[in-house]
Scaffold this motif. Structure first.
Motif, PDB file in Angstrom:
ATOM      1  N   ASP A 463       8.555   3.883   5.966  1.00  0.00           N
ATOM      2  CA  ASP A 463       9.611   2.934   6.457  1.00  0.00           C
ATOM      3  C   ASP A 463      10.874   3.203   5.452  1.00  0.00           C
ATOM      4  N   GLY A 464      10.616   3.971   4.437  1.00  0.00           N
ATOM      5  CA  GLY A 464      11.700   4.310   3.663  1.00  0.00           C
ATOM      6  C   GLY A 464      11.784   3.468   2.505  1.00  0.00           C
ATOM      7  N   TYR A 465      11.025   2.854   2.200  1.00  0.00           N
ATOM      8  CA  TYR A 465      10.777   1.720   0.953  1.00  0.00           C
ATOM      9  C   TYR A 465      10.015   2.387  -0.275  1.00  0.00           C
ATOM     10  N   VAL A 466      10.334   2.090  -1.233  1.00  0.00           N
ATOM     11  CA  VAL A 466       9.700   2.913  -2.678  1.00  0.00           C
ATOM     12  C   VAL A 466       8.405   2.058  -3.049  1.00  0.00           C
ATOM     13  N   ALA A 467       7.559   2.686  -3.023  1.00  0.00           N
ATOM     14  CA  ALA A 467       6.170   2.068  -3.340  1.00  0.00           C
ATOM     15  C   ALA A 467       5.633   2.506  -4.928  1.00  0.00           C
ATOM     16  N   TRP A 468       6.234   3.345  -5.390  1.00  0.00           N
ATOM     17  CA  TRP A 468       5.959   3.583  -6.941  1.00  0.00           C
ATOM     18  C   TRP A 468       6.948   4.292  -7.700  1.00  0.00           C
ATOM     19  N   VAL A 469       7.703   4.281  -8.723  1.00  0.00           N
ATOM     20  CA  VAL A 469       8.457   4.815  -9.516  1.00  0.00           C
ATOM     21  C   VAL A 469       7.939   5.168 -10.840  1.00  0.00           C
ATOM     22  N   GLY A 470       8.154   6.531 -11.195  1.00  0.00           N
ATOM     23  CA  GLY A 470       7.617   6.902 -12.612  1.00  0.00           C
ATOM     24  C   GLY A 470       7.478   8.273 -12.861  1.00  0.00           C
ATOM     25  N   ASP A 471       6.943   8.639 -13.821  1.00  0.00           N
ATOM     26  CA  ASP A 471       6.545  10.115 -14.219  1.00  0.00           C
ATOM     27  C   ASP A 471       5.257  10.578 -14.601  1.00  0.00           C
ATOM     28  N   LEU A 472       5.172  11.526 -15.030  1.00  0.00           N
ATOM     29  CA  LEU A 472       3.679  12.074 -15.201  1.00  0.00           C
ATOM     30  C   LEU A 472       2.942  11.041 -16.211  1.00  0.00           C
ATOM     31  N   THR A 473       3.455  10.285 -17.134  1.00  0.00           N
ATOM     32  CA  THR A 473       2.741   9.946 -17.880  1.00  0.00           C
ATOM     33  C   THR A 473       2.455   8.217 -17.627  1.00  0.00           C
ATOM     34  N   GLN A 474       3.251   8.076 -16.374  1.00  0.00           N
ATOM     35  CA  GLN A 474       3.113   6.479 -16.030  1.00  0.00           C
ATOM     36  C   GLN A 474       2.169   6.293 -15.221  1.00  0.00           C
ATOM     37  N   PRO A 475       1.213   5.229 -15.624  1.00  0.00           N
ATOM     38  CA  PRO A 475       0.045   5.121 -14.675  1.00  0.00           C
ATOM     39  C   PRO A 475       0.366   4.467 -13.420  1.00  0.00           C
ATOM     40  N   GLY A 476      -0.431   4.301 -12.513  1.00  0.00           N
ATOM     41  CA  GLY A 476      -0.264   3.698 -11.243  1.00  0.00           C
ATOM     42  C   GLY A 476       0.008   4.367 -10.053  1.00  0.00           C
ATOM     43  N   LEU A 477       0.129   5.619 -10.175  1.00  0.00           N
ATOM     44  CA  LEU A 477       0.217   6.566  -9.016  1.00  0.00           C
ATOM     45  C   LEU A 477      -0.794   6.141  -8.107  1.00  0.00           C
ATOM     46  N   ALA A 478      -2.120   6.749  -8.598  1.00  0.00           N
ATOM     47  CA  ALA A 478      -3.329   6.666  -7.802  1.00  0.00           C
ATOM     48  C   ALA A 478      -3.589   5.365  -7.185  1.00  0.00           C
ATOM     49  N   ASP A 479      -3.338   4.218  -8.017  1.00  0.00           N
ATOM     50  CA  ASP A 479      -3.350   3.088  -7.379  1.00  0.00           C
ATOM     51  C   ASP A 479      -2.371   2.851  -6.270  1.00  0.00           C
ATOM     52  N   ALA A 480      -1.182   3.199  -6.410  1.00  0.00           N
ATOM     53  CA  ALA A 480      -0.333   2.833  -5.376  1.00  0.00           C
ATOM     54  C   ALA A 480      -0.618   3.828  -4.115  1.00  0.00           C
ATOM     55  N   LEU A 481      -0.993   4.929  -4.444  1.00  0.00           N
ATOM     56  CA  LEU A 481      -1.445   5.833  -3.197  1.00  0.00           C
ATOM     57  C   LEU A 481      -2.431   5.234  -2.370  1.00  0.00           C
ATOM     58  N   THR A 482      -3.590   4.635  -3.178  1.00  0.00           N
ATOM     59  CA  THR A 482      -4.633   4.068  -2.419  1.00  0.00           C
ATOM     60  C   THR A 482      -4.369   2.807  -1.885  1.00  0.00           C
ATOM     61  N   THR A 483      -3.431   1.897  -2.378  1.00  0.00           N
ATOM     62  CA  THR A 483      -2.940   0.548  -1.824  1.00  0.00           C
ATOM     63  C   THR A 483      -2.086   0.842  -0.497  1.00  0.00           C
ATOM     64  N   TRP A 484      -1.395   2.084  -0.579  1.00  0.00           N
ATOM     65  CA  TRP A 484      -0.502   1.979   0.635  1.00  0.00           C
ATOM     66  C   TRP A 484      -1.020   3.174   1.691  1.00  0.00           C
ATOM     67  N   PHE A 485      -1.616   4.202   1.153  1.00  0.00           N
ATOM     68  CA  PHE A 485      -2.378   5.197   1.882  1.00  0.00           C
ATOM     69  C   PHE A 485      -3.743   5.400   2.124  1.00  0.00           C
ATOM     70  N   GLY A 486      -4.292   4.422   1.585  1.00  0.00           N
ATOM     71  CA  GLY A 486      -5.908   4.652   1.679  1.00  0.00           C
ATOM     72  C   GLY A 486      -6.443   5.355   0.563  1.00  0.00           C
ATOM     73  N   PRO A 487      -7.829   5.201   0.522  1.00  0.00           N
ATOM     74  CA  PRO A 487      -8.518   5.845  -0.845  1.00  0.00           C
ATOM     75  C   PRO A 487      -8.762   7.356  -0.720  1.00  0.00           C
ATOM     76  N   PRO A 488      -8.802   7.693  -2.083  1.00  0.00           N
ATOM     77  CA  PRO A 488      -8.749   9.207  -2.009  1.00  0.00           C
ATOM     78  C   PRO A 488      -9.926   9.842  -1.146  1.00  0.00           C
ATOM     79  N   ALA A 489      -9.496  10.958  -0.697  1.00  0.00           N
ATOM     80  CA  ALA A 489     -10.635  12.006   0.023  1.00  0.00           C
ATOM     81  C   ALA A 489     -11.579  12.217  -0.624  1.00  0.00           C
ATOM     82  N   ALA A 490     -12.797  12.365  -0.579  1.00  0.00           N
ATOM     83  CA  ALA A 490     -13.845  12.901  -1.317  1.00  0.00           C
ATOM     84  C   ALA A 490     -13.720  14.339  -1.594  1.00  0.00           C
ATOM     85  N   ALA A 491     -13.671  14.987  -2.734  1.00  0.00           N
ATOM     86  CA  ALA A 491     -13.558  16.362  -2.914  1.00  0.00           C
ATOM     87  C   ALA A 491     -14.812  17.130  -2.234  1.00  0.00           C
TER      88      ALA A 491
END
Length: 491
Positions: A463-491
């Motif tokens: 919808d064009g809204y920003v769910a996470w902002v950061g850089d490589l060192t910033q934690p929270g990207l995996a959490d944001a991805l899981t929150t908004w787009f579902g749990p990670p796929a099994a390898a």
């Protein structure tokens, strides 16, 4: 034949702007969606709502269809809150209101939805439903039953879906009613806006035609039945001393300042959007725009739940994000109606408000509010961009120049990496989220907030809204991805 059920993943009650937008969003995500619409065709008698605000145009631009509307409408550089407010300096490509009547808006949306092959059950109503743990049985007025996993009520202020779900609709009873009519006249009317002790009245021409559009404040609040040509005639005589020999009405309607909001936007498998979830007077032209944005917020979330990539709890964020937005629209329309009263004290208040709004900072704030550009979903502390609309930046990529909104045409989430390429690994979400390495041209400027520092990376929702902002060192990207787009796929 009545016993056979037709199955769809999502059934939408109502094919107005909100229902059409939602159907388009779901179809883009590959969800089997159908609309139930009482009108036999998309034709709408009379012109109804009169335009698209900047953020709604941006939403359409994010889907690559804004030009279809822009080519048909007329651009105005102002929004109205008590007085006209210039928005031509707001940081958006669409710093204007697009004057385009609702019948045209619906026709263009319906064509888009048709291209996406969404079936529309025309000429029938949803008459009731029963929901269980796996879906909803939706009863139609022709005796047919649809079975859907979810039902969305986009069926207007008198929503049957809302009432049948038992969702409360608290708010404020009407204090004033207005007549609105499109008619022919036998003599030249008094054009423009006219104010008297009763309130504000207006007469204007309807585009490409000889008819006249009339809006009259009624002497007493009236809620009874459908208004007639005689009602309009009598109201004109009361205000102007003549009815200008009106005849041949195409459309007559009555609206009030009733203001209500659904206590919940969701009851298990039944959801509400648009006027079914919130009604308010049409001052400022925010109703249709709020509904279209409800649809943009709900569509991708519902699609992910239907496709089992996200848990059902994602749907709770729809109410959490959209309820406060409409609540604020209710407040600002109530304030505008109050400022329209014609007694001396209200006029004094109005003069004070006008003086404030002529100052730059309040003008920009109110203009951003009226146009929907300042919407901020509460996604926690962090960069000022978090929870706000992503600006439509000019990007430089390996494939040449691109606009951010072009990346959103397919309604797929984007991790936009503006730092060193190749730093992010989102392989467990690669089937759902696109990673784009790009450089960005020019400053980042947000409505109201002004310039913001360019981050290394942003996660942009469909919808064009920003769910996470950061850089490589910033934690929270995996959490944001899981929150908004579902749990990670099994390898």
């Amino acid at each position: 034949m009545g016993a056979a059920k037709t199955n769809h993943a999502v059934a939408i009650a109502g094919g107005g702007p909100t229902g059409l937008m939602l159907a388009g969003e779901l179809a883009l995500a590959g969800v089997d969606v159908a609309i139930v619409e009482r009108r036999a065709s998309q034709d709408l008698i009379g012109s109804r709502a009169g335009g698209l605000h900047a953020r709604a145009i941006e939403i359409l631009d994010q889907r690559g269809i804004a030009d279809r509307f822009l080519s048909q409408g007329k651009v105005h550089p102002v929004v109205h809150f008590h007085i006209p407010l210039d928005i031509s300096d707001l940081p958006t490509r669409h710093n204007y209101v697009l004057g385009l009547w609702q019948n045209h808006i619906e026709r263009i949306l319906a064509k888009w939805v048709g291209e996406l092959d969404v079936p529309i059950y025309r000429g029938r109503d949803v008459t009731g439903f029963a929901q269980d743990d796996t879906g909803v049985d939706v009863a139609l007025s022709d005796g047919q039953t649809l079975r859907a996993e979810y039902l969305v009520g986009c069926d207007g202020g008198r929503s049957l879906v809302r009432k049948a779900a038992g969702i409360e609709f608290p708010g404020w009873d009407p204090t004033t009613s207005w007549l609105i009519a499109e008619v022919e006249t036998g003599e030249e009317p008094k054009w423009g806006v006219h104010q008297d002790a009763r309130g504000i009245h207006g007469i204007g021409r309807v585009e490409n035609g000889g008819s006249v559009r009339i809006v009259l404040t009624e002497q007493q609040l009236r809620l009874d039945g459908e208004p007639t040509l005689r009602d309009v005639s009598e109201a004109l005589i009361a205000v102007y001393g003549t009815d200008f020999r009106i005849h041949s009405p195409t459309w007559i309607s009555r609206f009030t300042d009733m203001t209500r909001q659904a206590a919940a936007y969701r009851d298990r498998r039944v959801l509400l959007a648009g006027d079914a979830a919130h009604v308010h007077p049409p001052v400022g032209g925010q109703g249709l725009n709020t509904g279209v944005q409800d649809a943009a917020n709900l569509g991708w979330k519902l699609a992910q739940v239907v496709k089992r990539t996200s848990p059902e709890s994602l749907l709770d964020t729809y109410h959490a994000e959209r309820f406060p937005v409409a609540a604020r629209v209710l407040r600002n329309t109530m304030a505008q109606v109050a400022l329209r009263r014609t007694d001396d004290r209200t006029k004094a208040l109005g003069d004070t408000v006008s003086a404030l709004l002529e100052m730059d900072e309040p003008r920009k704030r109110f203009a951003a509010m009226m146009s929907g550009l300042d919407i901020h979903y509460d996604l926690g502390e962090g960069h000022p961009l978090l929870g706000r609309r992503m600006p439509d930046l000019d990007l430089v990529t390996d494939n040449g120049p691109l606009r951010v909104f072009t990346l959103l045409h397919d309604a797929v989430p984007i991790l936009l990496n503006l730092g060193e390429p190749g730093g992010f690994d989102i392989a467990p979400w690669a089937d759902r989220v696109r990673l784009i390495d790009a450089g960005c041209v020019g400053p980042w400027e947000l409505p109201v907030l002004g310039a913001v520092t360019v981050p290394d990376a942003v996660l942009i929702r469909p919808d064009g809204y920003v769910a996470w902002v950061g850089d490589l060192t910033q934690p929270g990207l995996a959490d944001a991805l899981t929150t908004w787009f579902g749990p990670p796929a099994a390898a």
